[in-house]
Design an enzyme around this catalytic site. Structure first.
Site, PDB file in Angstrom:
ATOM      1  N   SER A 198      79.762 162.734  33.695  1.00  0.00           N
ATOM      2  CA  SER A 198      79.192 163.567  32.633  1.00  0.00           C
ATOM      3  C   SER A 198      78.182 164.507  33.279  1.00  0.00           C
ATOM      4  CB  SER A 198      78.470 162.673  31.628  1.00  0.00           C
ATOM      5  OG  SER A 198      77.646 163.422  30.753  1.00  0.00           O
TER       6      SER A 198
ATOM      7  N   TYR B 257      72.404 155.708  29.532  1.00  0.00           N
ATOM      8  CA  TYR B 257      73.718 156.373  29.617  1.00  0.00           C
ATOM      9  C   TYR B 257      73.796 157.188  30.909  1.00  0.00           C
ATOM     10  CZ  TYR B 257      77.685 159.385  28.416  1.00  0.00           C
ATOM     11  OH  TYR B 257      78.881 160.070  28.435  1.00  0.00           O
TER      12      TYR B 257
HETATM   13  P1  NDP Z   1      85.514 158.486  22.434  1.00  0.00           P
HETATM   14  O1  NDP Z   1      84.491 157.610  21.787  1.00  0.00           O
HETATM   15  O2  NDP Z   1      86.363 159.340  21.549  1.00  0.00           O
HETATM   16  O3  NDP Z   1      86.476 157.623  23.372  1.00  0.00           O
HETATM   17  C1  NDP Z   1      86.033 156.496  24.054  1.00  0.00           C
HETATM   18  C2  NDP Z   1      87.247 155.682  24.414  1.00  0.00           C
HETATM   19  O4  NDP Z   1      86.816 154.520  25.145  1.00  0.00           O
HETATM   20  C3  NDP Z   1      88.005 155.177  23.195  1.00  0.00           C
HETATM   21  O5  NDP Z   1      89.388 155.288  23.435  1.00  0.00           O
HETATM   22  C4  NDP Z   1      87.600 153.722  23.108  1.00  0.00           C
HETATM   23  O6  NDP Z   1      88.669 152.957  22.565  1.00  0.00           O
HETATM   24  C5  NDP Z   1      87.392 153.393  24.560  1.00  0.00           C
HETATM   25  N1  NDP Z   1      86.565 152.210  24.753  1.00  0.00           N
HETATM   26  C6  NDP Z   1      85.285 152.002  24.377  1.00  0.00           C
HETATM   27  N2  NDP Z   1      84.905 150.759  24.702  1.00  0.00           N
HETATM   28  C7  NDP Z   1      85.980 150.175  25.304  1.00  0.00           C
HETATM   29  C8  NDP Z   1      86.224 148.895  25.859  1.00  0.00           C
HETATM   30  N3  NDP Z   1      85.297 147.928  25.873  1.00  0.00           N
HETATM   31  N4  NDP Z   1      87.447 148.646  26.379  1.00  0.00           N
HETATM   32  C9  NDP Z   1      88.406 149.591  26.372  1.00  0.00           C
HETATM   33  N5  NDP Z   1      88.228 150.819  25.860  1.00  0.00           N
HETATM   34  C10 NDP Z   1      87.025 151.100  25.339  1.00  0.00           C
HETATM   35  O7  NDP Z   1      84.707 159.360  23.469  1.00  0.00           O
HETATM   36  P2  NDP Z   1      85.159 160.366  24.644  1.00  0.00           P
HETATM   37  O8  NDP Z   1      86.576 160.644  24.589  1.00  0.00           O
HETATM   38  O9  NDP Z   1      84.202 161.479  24.593  1.00  0.00           O
HETATM   39  O10 NDP Z   1      84.805 159.482  25.905  1.00  0.00           O
HETATM   40  C11 NDP Z   1      85.634 159.364  27.042  1.00  0.00           C
HETATM   41  C12 NDP Z   1      84.783 159.419  28.291  1.00  0.00           C
HETATM   42  O11 NDP Z   1      84.255 160.736  28.427  1.00  0.00           O
HETATM   43  C13 NDP Z   1      83.592 158.472  28.296  1.00  0.00           C
HETATM   44  O12 NDP Z   1      83.464 157.882  29.565  1.00  0.00           O
HETATM   45  C14 NDP Z   1      82.430 159.411  28.039  1.00  0.00           C
HETATM   46  O13 NDP Z   1      81.228 158.895  28.530  1.00  0.00           O
HETATM   47  C15 NDP Z   1      82.893 160.644  28.758  1.00  0.00           C
HETATM   48  N6  NDP Z   1      82.221 161.881  28.412  1.00  0.00           N
HETATM   49  C16 NDP Z   1      82.367 162.399  27.155  1.00  0.00           C
HETATM   50  C17 NDP Z   1      81.693 163.557  26.819  1.00  0.00           C
HETATM   51  C18 NDP Z   1      81.749 164.109  25.442  1.00  0.00           C
HETATM   52  O14 NDP Z   1      80.935 164.983  25.112  1.00  0.00           O
HETATM   53  N7  NDP Z   1      82.654 163.710  24.591  1.00  0.00           N
HETATM   54  C19 NDP Z   1      80.873 164.280  27.799  1.00  0.00           C
HETATM   55  C20 NDP Z   1      80.830 163.668  29.094  1.00  0.00           C
HETATM   56  C21 NDP Z   1      81.495 162.517  29.375  1.00  0.00           C
HETATM   57  P3  NDP Z   1      88.552 151.635  21.645  1.00  0.00           P
HETATM   58  O15 NDP Z   1      87.353 151.809  20.780  1.00  0.00           O
HETATM   59  O16 NDP Z   1      89.854 151.653  20.906  1.00  0.00           O
HETATM   60  O17 NDP Z   1      88.442 150.501  22.616  1.00  0.00           O
END
Ligand code: NDP
Length: 252
Positions: free
Chosen positions: A147, A161
């Site tokens: 990020s 974070y």
């Molecule tokens: P979302 O919340 O939409 O997606 C997060 C994903 O992670 C979901 O598919 C969720 O699925 C999964 N997840 C969470 N906890 C678990 C777990 N214990 N086991 C397996 N899967 C898990 O957010 P983003 O798409 O934005 O996030 C994706 C990545 O991008 C993250 O690492 C985030 O930190 C990073 N990021 C995002 C930014 C943004 O602005 N959106 C900016 C910078 C980085 P489920 O709940 O079904 O398990």
């Protein structure tokens, strides 16, 4: 003849953790449309199955499995599923993540633990599961989602974070250095991107700040999917190590 075609994405087998929403979901759809076989893990299997149905309807190849990345055995099973179903593993995208924003003084230790378990240990379990396979194959590509908060401390509120996202960059760079040669390691560091991430804060003030910040800044998740595709499609002797992308309007 190689099973990977001219665009260097078609025919590749790509594992994505956190494939049930946000960047993971959009990237899965994008890579499948370019001919990759995608293997998606997350906890919400209903969401994964709905995404898989769409991908199959569009003619794509996909497998899904309920996966909690805080469980090493489940991450290993996901990577093994890719190998069993599609015969190899070309790319692992360590994407699952949680962002819980609150001042340190709130001492939300449970959320600190969850962020470290998902964002850092979950990534390490992805490395542990795939590295032996990559070494055996003599090829492989880790894509690790950090990020802009992994470059600059997102304080106050995002300190833990940020700590996890600095760790992602450190581990991904060490991985590149230690296992390079035939195995690629890419860090993707996005700014505010539309997804469910902004709903991860239980602290009311943190949630309000994040909501406002995303309303003012966020860009579609396709922006990250394209960056990931760019890293994957390079020839095997080119390792895109780091991509930082932000909304043009975003200051942080
Ligand atoms: P979302 O919340 O939409 O997606 C997060 C994903 O992670 C979901 O598919 C969720 O699925 C999964 N997840 C969470 N906890 C678990 C777990 N214990 N086991 C397996 N899967 C898990 O957010 P983003 O798409 O934005 O996030 C994706 C990545 O991008 C993250 O690492 C985030 O930190 C990073 N990021 C995002 C930014 C943004 O602005 N959106 C900016 C910078 C980085 P489920 O709940 O079904 O398990």
């Amino acid at each position: 003849m190689s099973s990977v075609s001219a665009n260097n994405i078609s025919g590749k087998v790509v594992v994505i953790t956190g494939g049930s929403s946000g960047l993971g979901e959009t990237t899965a759809r994008h890579l499948a449309s370019l001919g990759a076989s995608v293997v998606l893990g997350a906890r919400r299997i209903d969401k994964l199955e709905a995404i898989a149905a769409d991908i199959r309807t569009a003619g794509g190849k996909v497998a899904v499995q309920a996966t909690d990345v805080t469980r090493q055995d489940e991450v290993k099973a996901l990577v093994n599923l890719a190998q069993e179903r599609f015969g190899k593993v070309d790319v692992v995208i360590n994407n699952a993540g949680l962002m819980a924003i609150a001042p340190l003084a709130e001492t939300r230790v449970d959320e600190w633990d969850r962020m470290i378990d998902i964002n850092v240990k979950g990534l390490l379990y992805g490395v542990a599961a795939a590295l032996p396979i990559f070494q055996e194959q003599g090829s492989g590509h880790f894509i690790n989602i950090s990020s802009v908060a992994g470059i600059k401390v997102f304080s106050p509120g995002g300190t833990v974070y940020s700590g996890t996202k600095f760790a992602v960059r450190a581990i991904a760079e060490g991985l590149r250095h230690e296992v390079g040669g035939k195995i690629r390691s890419t860090i993707i560091s996005p700014g505010a991107v539309e997804s469910e991430l902004k709903h991860g804060s239980s602290d009311a003030q943190g949630a309000a700040f994040v909501k406002d910040f995303y309303q003012q800044n966020e860009i579609p998740s396709e922006s990250v999917a394209r960056a990931i595709a760019y890293a994957i499609e390079q020839p095997a002797d080119v390792d895109i190590n780091e991509i930082v992308l932000r909304p043009t309007v975003q200051e942080f």
